[in-house]
Enzyme design. Sequence first.
Site, mmCIF file in Angstrom:
data_model
loop_
_atom_site.group_PDB
_atom_site.id
_atom_site.type_symbol
_atom_site.label_atom_id
_atom_site.label_comp_id
_atom_site.label_asym_id
_atom_site.label_seq_id
_atom_site.Cartn_x
_atom_site.Cartn_y
_atom_site.Cartn_z
ATOM 1 N N HIS A 78 40.828 41.495 40.431
ATOM 2 C CA HIS A 78 41.869 42.251 39.748
ATOM 3 C C HIS A 78 43.191 41.923 40.433
ATOM 4 C CE1 HIS A 78 44.073 45.667 38.021
ATOM 5 N NE2 HIS A 78 44.512 45.905 39.259
ATOM 6 N N CYS B 295 43.585 41.668 33.227
ATOM 7 C CA CYS B 295 44.685 42.025 34.118
ATOM 8 C C CYS B 295 45.397 40.804 34.681
ATOM 9 C CB CYS B 295 44.159 42.895 35.263
ATOM 10 S SG CYS B 295 42.838 42.121 36.235
#
Length: 209
Positions: free
Chosen positions: A59, A137
């Site tokens: 992430h 993301c």
Amino acid sequence: MFSNGLACNLPFSCMSINRDSGSDELLPSKMSREPVLLNVYDMYKINEFTTNIGLGVFHSGVEIYGTEYAYGGHQYPFTGIFEINPRDETDLGEQFKFRQTVQIGYTDFTEDDVKRIIYELGKEFRGDRYHLMNNNCNHFSGAFTKILCGQDIPAWVNRLAYFSSWVPFLERCLPKEWLMPMALQHSLSCHRDSTCSEASTPPPPPPPY
């Protein structure tokens, strides 16, 4: 136009400026030369599924002006972009572990410009358009840094997307909560709860120019 096709309605910061030696004195004093940082986190629960094929799942969020912006998925047709304190893995949830910070470059956009950019990106990076392989993301982080300073994020951060054809089953078999950071869940609850503070609700549209 922004690099991802969004129209640029912002001031001079959108223009290309020659920064060869000796040209700094030509830069307006308003320009900030603010660092653009990429904060990368291990999603270690998902990595248990992918280590056997040699892939790490990460992430990322973009840190600028003391705020970290990131993107996650939900079922609603509005922005999936949310804010956290930089490098605060507790804001994301127990499946996230801070790994490292990468400096991507510098930007001349002001803090107000950044908020307008985030608002416009939210139209593209909606919660209901999140996809682990095709619109995650890291895709957001790359789009954001390219607007801010003309540089993409390192390829290794989003390597899973490049090998998505190898693992088409992965997103279907993962628990949904693994893909939704806690900070985004809080942002959603505030969107539905009028008692939340104004700072926690999605930003209003930018003023017309």
